[in-house]
Motif scaffolding. Structure first.
Motif, PDB file in Angstrom:
ATOM      1  N   UNK A   1      13.298  12.253  17.660  1.00 15.88           N
ATOM      2  CA  UNK A   1      12.622  13.125  17.445  1.00 15.88           C
ATOM      3  C   UNK A   1      11.193  12.837  17.603  1.00 15.88           C
ATOM      4  N   UNK A   2      10.978  11.899  18.899  1.00 15.43           N
ATOM      5  CA  UNK A   2       9.500  12.148  18.876  1.00 15.43           C
ATOM      6  C   UNK A   2       8.343  13.671  18.357  1.00 15.43           C
ATOM      7  N   UNK A   3       8.848  14.465  18.233  1.00 18.68           N
ATOM      8  CA  UNK A   3       7.376  15.783  17.965  1.00 18.68           C
ATOM      9  C   UNK A   3       7.605  15.911  16.553  1.00 18.68           C
ATOM     10  N   UNK A   4       8.746  15.455  15.880  1.00 14.79           N
ATOM     11  CA  UNK A   4       8.887  15.944  14.271  1.00 14.79           C
ATOM     12  C   UNK A   4       7.607  14.801  13.545  1.00 14.79           C
ATOM     13  N   UNK A   5       7.127  15.637  12.623  1.00 14.93           N
ATOM     14  CA  UNK A   5       6.273  15.701  11.779  1.00 14.93           C
ATOM     15  C   UNK A   5       6.190  14.391  10.606  1.00 14.93           C
ATOM     16  N   UNK A   6       6.090  13.168  10.406  1.00 19.79           N
ATOM     17  CA  UNK A   6       6.962  12.256   9.457  1.00 19.79           C
ATOM     18  C   UNK A   6       5.790  11.199   8.666  1.00 19.79           C
ATOM     19  N   UNK A   7       6.154  12.134   7.245  1.00 21.63           N
ATOM     20  CA  UNK A   7       4.752  11.957   6.745  1.00 21.63           C
ATOM     21  C   UNK A   7       5.035  11.242   5.524  1.00 21.63           C
ATOM     22  N   UNK A   8       4.471   9.873   5.159  1.00 21.70           N
ATOM     23  CA  UNK A   8       4.794   8.646   4.206  1.00 21.70           C
ATOM     24  C   UNK A   8       4.374   9.625   3.182  1.00 21.70           C
ATOM     25  N   UNK A   9       5.381   9.314   1.860  1.00 18.16           N
ATOM     26  CA  UNK A   9       4.952   9.813   0.633  1.00 18.16           C
ATOM     27  C   UNK A   9       4.427   8.161   0.101  1.00 18.16           C
ATOM     28  N   UNK A  10       3.772   8.031  -0.531  1.00 16.62           N
ATOM     29  CA  UNK A  10       3.202   6.238  -1.916  1.00 16.62           C
ATOM     30  C   UNK A  10       3.237   5.570  -0.575  1.00 16.62           C
ATOM     31  N   UNK A  11       2.798   4.565   0.208  1.00 19.04           N
ATOM     32  CA  UNK A  11       2.317   3.742   1.443  1.00 19.04           C
ATOM     33  C   UNK A  11       3.221   2.479   0.246  1.00 19.04           C
ATOM     34  N   UNK A  12       2.801   1.059   0.647  1.00 17.36           N
ATOM     35  CA  UNK A  12       3.476   0.121   0.359  1.00 17.36           C
ATOM     36  C   UNK A  12       2.086  -0.648  -0.527  1.00 17.36           C
ATOM     37  N   UNK A  13       2.797  -1.622  -1.080  1.00 15.68           N
ATOM     38  CA  UNK A  13       1.149  -2.189  -2.445  1.00 15.68           C
ATOM     39  C   UNK A  13       1.086  -3.317  -1.157  1.00 15.68           C
ATOM     40  N   UNK A  14      -0.101  -2.644  -0.187  1.00 13.79           N
ATOM     41  CA  UNK A  14      -0.120  -4.078   0.999  1.00 13.79           C
ATOM     42  C   UNK A  14      -1.994  -4.685   0.286  1.00 13.79           C
ATOM     43  N   UNK A  15      -2.295  -3.671  -0.523  1.00 11.36           N
ATOM     44  CA  UNK A  15      -3.203  -4.885  -1.247  1.00 11.36           C
ATOM     45  C   UNK A  15      -2.994  -5.929  -2.364  1.00 11.36           C
ATOM     46  N   UNK A  16      -1.011  -5.736  -2.758  1.00  2.00           N
ATOM     47  CA  UNK A  16      -0.918  -6.570  -3.228  1.00  2.00           C
ATOM     48  C   UNK A  16      -0.202  -7.808  -2.428  1.00  2.00           C
ATOM     49  N   UNK A  17       0.417  -7.659  -0.842  1.00  5.19           N
ATOM     50  CA  UNK A  17       1.245  -8.910  -0.175  1.00  5.19           C
ATOM     51  C   UNK A  17       1.330  -8.241   1.108  1.00  5.19           C
ATOM     52  N   UNK A  18       0.756  -8.759   1.761  1.00  5.60           N
ATOM     53  CA  UNK A  18       1.815  -8.513   3.385  1.00  5.60           C
ATOM     54  C   UNK A  18       1.074  -7.008   3.589  1.00  5.60           C
ATOM     55  N   UNK A  19      -0.769  -7.470   4.019  1.00  8.29           N
ATOM     56  CA  UNK A  19      -1.866  -6.282   4.549  1.00  8.29           C
ATOM     57  C   UNK A  19      -0.778  -5.385   5.322  1.00  8.29           C
ATOM     58  N   UNK A  20      -0.987  -6.739   6.423  1.00  7.82           N
ATOM     59  CA  UNK A  20       0.399  -5.740   7.482  1.00  7.82           C
ATOM     60  C   UNK A  20       0.979  -4.940   7.659  1.00  7.82           C
ATOM     61  N   UNK A  21       1.391  -4.674   6.324  1.00  7.99           N
ATOM     62  CA  UNK A  21       2.397  -4.279   6.526  1.00  7.99           C
ATOM     63  C   UNK A  21       1.340  -2.184   6.830  1.00  7.99           C
ATOM     64  N   UNK A  22       0.305  -2.194   6.268  1.00  3.24           N
ATOM     65  CA  UNK A  22      -0.488  -0.863   6.933  1.00  3.24           C
ATOM     66  C   UNK A  22      -0.649  -0.732   8.424  1.00  3.24           C
ATOM     67  N   UNK A  23      -0.707  -1.559   9.149  1.00  2.00           N
ATOM     68  CA  UNK A  23      -0.704  -1.452  10.260  1.00  2.00           C
ATOM     69  C   UNK A  23       0.838  -1.220  11.089  1.00  2.00           C
TER      70      UNK A  23
END
Length: 389
Positions: free
Chosen positions: A113-135
């Motif tokens: 369903x490419x049309x439905x809005x997807x919202x992430x509540x709490x992001x991964x702790x990229x400041x602690x490890x694996x910053x590529x997860x932000x992308x």
């Protein structure tokens, strides 16, 4: 909103279940009977009308190796969650915390369903490890609801619109918590030393750390037989904690969620598994020692990618080791017992640590608006923008 809304909320562990319940309450306060909820969650979300197709306890996976072992089960649950989205046709999907599970759910729903809005509540702790997860996250969802101001720049640089809503843990009302009443109910003298144990909310945390905590308490009680001990049994693991603690050879006061804040106020000091409870303890003014363990191989892998100096959020915000932290092999009775004993025996040191813990909460955003209300507003704005677009 021009018509009734159906919101899908997806949480995979106890902390996410609490966030999802708070968001559902805030949305219902805004929209009344014109909003309904579907999704995946635990008992708190169930109380808000989210009927989960499976028990989320099995998704509380700790460590990379453990995650690999559970990969087949996780894939099945991802498919079931995506199928629920396809069947229910929600107006938006909010994916709460639990990076490994929710990123797979986001990708599966996006494909269907490419049309439905997807919202992430709490992001991964990229400041602690694996910053590529932000992308990675920026390519998978439309919007992020972040807990802390230091989260936002990492994701905004990756092109992901981000709203900082704050942490619900910073808004716990400790004014009504009554430590004296807790002691009176349990027959603990006002001047007795009370150690509060918070073993965690994931089955793997309970399995790894309760034996360590038992051995630590043995050492402490050998030095001070009058030490009172209370153990918090979080809702999702209450039966497991209760059965393990029942075998301990000394008296323990078991504490459920309803009494947790009273117990925090009552405690002289706490020994806590790293997590949201460290923020709550700081709000309660309780000095603490923090411990954590994961699987040995997972830890060896983690060491290669983790860059953070601390694991406790107020330590991170202050860039200072305010509360002692002991990870993996350091989380041993021989090391934990003296650290806890210092807080129990040295009133001035304990009071100073409690003061600095509380001060560090201001750096995390204490005193801001209600996070659930801000999250609800952001969700509605994302839906409106999608409809307008």
């Amino acid at each position: 909103m021009s018509r009734p809304l159906k919101i899908m909320l997806v949480a995979a562990e106890a902390s996410g279940d609490a966030l999802g319940a708070g968001l559902a309450q805030a949305l219902r306060k805004r929209l009344g009977d014109t909003v309904s909820f579907v999704g995946v969650g635990g008992p708190r979300m169930a109380a808000e009308g989210v009927v989960s197709p499976f028990d989320i306890a099995e998704l509380s996976i700790l460590g990379w190796i453990e995650g690999l072992r559970a990969y087949g089960m996780v894939r099945r649950r991802v498919r079931e969650t995506a199928a629920l989205a396809a069947r229910e046709q929600p107006d938006a999907v909010v994916l709460i915390d639990s990076w490994g599970f929710t990123i797979r759910v986001a990708e599966a729903i996006r494909a269907a369903r490419p049309d439905v809005p997807l919202i992430k509540y709490v992001g991964p702790q990229v400041w602690a490890s694996r910053p590529s997860r932000a992308k990675t996250l920026a390519g998978a969802v439309d919007h992020l609801l972040a807990l802390y101001s230091f989260d936002a720049p990492w994701f905004e640089r990756a092109g992901l619109p981000t709203t900082v809503v704050g942490s619900s843990a910073l808004h716990v009302d400790m004014d009504s918590a009554d430590g004296a009443a807790f002691r009176a109910r349990r027959g603990i003298a006002a001047d007795a030393k009370l150690l509060l144990i918070l073993p965690g909310s994931r089955p793997a945390e309970i399995a790894r750390l309760t034996p360590v905590y038992e051995a630590t308490i043995r050492r402490l009680k050998a030095a001070d037989p009058g030490l009172a001990v209370a153990v918090v049994a979080a809702g999702t693991v209450a039966k497991d904690v209760t059965s393990r603690v029942a075998a301990w050879p000394f008296r323990v006061h078991l504490v459920d969620e309803a009494e947790k804040y009273d117990a925090m106020r009552a405690a002289t000091a706490a020994l806590a598994t790293s997590g949201t409870v460290s923020t709550e303890l700081a709000l309660a003014g309780t000095p603490m020692v923090v411990a954590y363990r994961i699987g040995a191989l997972s830890y060896e892998l983690m060491k290669r990618v983790v860059t953070a100096k601390h694991i406790t959020l107020f330590n991170i915000a202050a860039d200072e080791r305010i509360a002692p932290e002991f990870i993996q092999n350091e989380a041993s009775p021989d090391i934990l017992a003296p650290a806890v004993q210092r807080l129990l025996a040295d009133h001035e040191a304990a009071a100073d640590q409690a003061r600095r813990q509380t001060a560090a909460l201001d750096l995390m955003g204490r005193g801001g608006p209600d996070p659930s209300a801000l999250a609800a507003d952001a969700v509605l704005q994302v839906i409106e923008a999608k409809r307008g677009g």
